[in-house]
Design an enzyme around this catalytic site. Structure first.
Site, short mmCIF file in Angstrom:
data_model
loop_
_atom_site.label_atom_id
_atom_site.label_comp_id
_atom_site.label_asym_id
_atom_site.label_seq_id
_atom_site.Cartn_x
_atom_site.Cartn_y
_atom_site.Cartn_z
N GLN A 102 0.85 -1.20 0.00
CA GLN A 102 0.00 0.00 0.00
C GLN A 102 0.88 1.24 0.00
OE1 GLN A 102 -3.43 -0.68 3.02
NE2 GLN A 102 -1.83 -2.14 3.51
N HIS A 120 -1.56 1.30 -4.27
CA HIS A 120 -2.02 2.70 -4.20
C HIS A 120 -1.18 3.64 -5.05
CE1 HIS A 120 -4.15 1.77 -0.12
NE2 HIS A 120 -4.88 1.44 -1.16
N CYS A 128 0.38 15.40 -15.51
CA CYS A 128 -0.34 16.67 -15.73
C CYS A 128 -1.84 16.38 -15.88
CB CYS A 128 0.20 17.36 -16.98
SG CYS A 128 -0.79 18.79 -17.45
N THR A 189 0.57 -2.86 8.53
CA THR A 189 -0.63 -2.18 8.03
C THR A 189 -1.74 -2.21 9.07
OG1 THR A 189 -2.40 -2.17 6.38
CG2 THR A 189 -1.31 -4.27 6.71
N SER A 190 -2.47 -1.10 9.16
CA SER A 190 -3.58 -1.05 10.11
C SER A 190 -4.78 -1.84 9.58
CB SER A 190 -4.00 0.41 10.36
OG SER A 190 -4.36 1.02 9.13
N ASN A 214 3.08 -6.62 13.59
CA ASN A 214 2.62 -5.26 13.89
C ASN A 214 2.74 -5.07 15.40
OD1 ASN A 214 0.91 -2.86 14.19
ND2 ASN A 214 0.04 -3.38 12.20
N PRO A 215 3.13 -3.90 15.88
CA PRO A 215 3.15 -3.70 17.33
C PRO A 215 1.74 -3.63 17.94
CG PRO A 215 4.13 -1.80 16.19
CD PRO A 215 3.68 -2.76 15.13
N ALA A 233 8.48 -4.24 12.95
CA ALA A 233 8.72 -5.14 11.82
C ALA A 233 10.21 -5.37 11.56
CB ALA A 233 8.05 -4.56 10.57
P1 NAD Z 1 -1.49 3.05 8.53
O1 NAD Z 1 -0.78 4.37 8.66
O2 NAD Z 1 -2.97 3.07 8.54
O3 NAD Z 1 -1.06 2.11 9.74
C1 NAD Z 1 0.28 1.93 10.12
C2 NAD Z 1 0.36 0.60 10.82
O4 NAD Z 1 1.73 0.33 11.10
C3 NAD Z 1 -0.37 0.56 12.18
O5 NAD Z 1 -1.13 -0.62 12.26
C4 NAD Z 1 0.77 0.53 13.20
O6 NAD Z 1 0.44 -0.18 14.38
C5 NAD Z 1 1.84 -0.18 12.41
N1 NAD Z 1 3.20 0.07 12.88
C6 NAD Z 1 3.69 1.13 13.56
N2 NAD Z 1 5.01 0.98 13.78
C7 NAD Z 1 5.36 -0.20 13.22
C8 NAD Z 1 6.58 -0.92 13.11
N3 NAD Z 1 7.74 -0.43 13.62
N4 NAD Z 1 6.58 -2.11 12.49
C9 NAD Z 1 5.42 -2.63 11.98
N5 NAD Z 1 4.25 -1.97 12.03
C10 NAD Z 1 4.21 -0.79 12.64
O7 NAD Z 1 -0.86 2.32 7.28
P2 NAD Z 1 -1.56 1.51 6.14
O8 NAD Z 1 -2.38 0.43 6.69
O9 NAD Z 1 -0.52 1.22 5.12
O10 NAD Z 1 -2.56 2.63 5.58
C11 NAD Z 1 -2.80 2.68 4.36
C12 NAD Z 1 -2.46 4.03 3.69
O11 NAD Z 1 -1.33 4.75 4.13
C13 NAD Z 1 -2.15 3.66 2.31
O12 NAD Z 1 -3.09 4.26 1.50
C14 NAD Z 1 -0.77 4.21 1.99
O13 NAD Z 1 -0.74 4.67 0.66
C15 NAD Z 1 -0.64 5.30 2.97
N6 NAD Z 1 0.71 5.71 3.42
C16 NAD Z 1 1.84 5.27 2.84
C17 NAD Z 1 3.07 5.67 3.33
C18 NAD Z 1 4.34 5.16 2.66
O14 NAD Z 1 4.35 4.98 1.46
N7 NAD Z 1 5.40 4.91 3.44
C19 NAD Z 1 3.14 6.49 4.44
C20 NAD Z 1 1.94 6.95 5.01
C21 NAD Z 1 0.73 6.54 4.50
#
Ligand code: NAD
Length: 252
Positions: A102, A120, A128, A189-190, A214-215, A233
């Site tokens: 994602q 995503h 553009c 991922t949440s 996941n934590p 992770a």
């Molecule tokens: P989210 O932000 O909803 O959730 C983050 C998850 O990561 C939580 O469940 C949290 O408990 C967990 N987490 C926190 N620290 C962690 C660690 N050290 N190791 C493992 N897990 C850990 O993320 P999501 O579920 O990917 O949400 C989806 C949306 O966020 C997507 O649409 C994505 O495009 C977008 N997004 C992407 C990025 C990126 O590309 N890095 C950054 C921010 C948001």
């Protein structure tokens, strides 16, 4: 946690078609904040006000100033971390077939994974809105916000905003892989953004093992996941790889 790490290493060693679903949590150790959870971007911004396609269409300058400008700087500087490296190693061992991510930060590809579905989209490119010309994000000029193409049209990132559909080829391939895999690693991922969060459910219903790392627990933890390894992770994945490589060595 030690028992679960051994269990995951054993499950992966016996697997024929493991895949991973990754989320923003795995890039935290690369300095990219997640959306949800502590330090998440949504502590500062309302997603519907900034990350919905209607918000971008209505006021691109507002979304660029609040969210995209900062995101560009953070993603430009980010480098793959231990989780990305472990996933590369799992792919080169022939254990991990594909990553459905994602994330929009390209860190899986930068680390060296070959088969990555960017569910995503990707922040590495902009397009553009008028002439559809593409431009690498690194070459986008931020002196004027919103940035514009030479034709005068506004650039948008090639990411999927809330309210937009997942590219059908990505969605179809992800569904297929989810129903064909024997293990799905669900890392960082949440599991609340749909339809990405449906992939582990498809995997489980098709007979795969779903292993969450996941934590925090998520909506998948009770009911869909076979087990949750609670922790960061980077540490968890490195320990699983260690155990797995030991096993492979011992098996000759
Ligand atoms: P989210 O932000 O909803 O959730 C983050 C998850 O990561 C939580 O469940 C949290 O408990 C967990 N987490 C926190 N620290 C962690 C660690 N050290 N190791 C493992 N897990 C850990 O993320 P999501 O579920 O990917 O949400 C989806 C949306 O966020 C997507 O649409 C994505 O495009 C977008 N997004 C992407 C990025 C990126 O590309 N890095 C950054 C921010 C948001």
């Amino acid at each position: 946690m030690d028992d679960l790490i051994d269990k995951a290493a054993k499950d992966l060693a016996n697997s024929k078609s493991a895949i991973a679903l990754t989320g923003a949590g795995i890039s935290i150790e690369s300095g990219i904040p997640p959306f949800r959870g502590r330090g998440g971007i949504w502590e500062k911004f309302d997603p519907m006000e900034y990350a919905h396609i209607d918000a971008f269409t209505k006021d691109p300058a507002k979304v660029w100033n609040a969210l995209l400008r900062e995101m560009k700087g953070i993603i430009d500087r980010a480098k793959p971390n231990d989780v990305h490296k472990v996933l590369v190693r799992l792919e080169s061992l022939g254990i991990l077939k594909t990553i459905i991510t994602q994330n929009i930060d390209s860190l899986h590809q930068k680390a060296g994974n070959k088969d990555v579905i960017e569910f995503h989209g990707n922040f590495a490119w902009h397009r553009c809105l008028d002439c559809e010309k593409r431009c690498e994000t690194a070459d986008i000029n931020l002196e004027h916000i919103p940035p514009r193409c030479e034709c005068g049209g506004i650039y948008r990132p090639e990411v999927i905003f809330f309210g937009e559909i997942i590219p059908p080829n990505h969605l179809m391939r992800s569904r297929q892989l989810s129903s064909d895999c024997d293990i799905m690693l669900v890392v960082g991922t949440s599991a609340v953004v749909q339809p990405a969060a449906l992939m582990p459910v498809i995997a489980k219903e098709s007979g795969a093992k779903v292993i969450e790392i996941n934590p925090e627990s998520t909506p998948l933890t009770d009911g869909t996941s076979d087990y949750l390894i609670k922790g960061n992770a980077g540490e968890v994945m490195s320990r699983i790889l260690n155990q797995l490589e030991r096993r492979i060595k011992a098996d000759g």
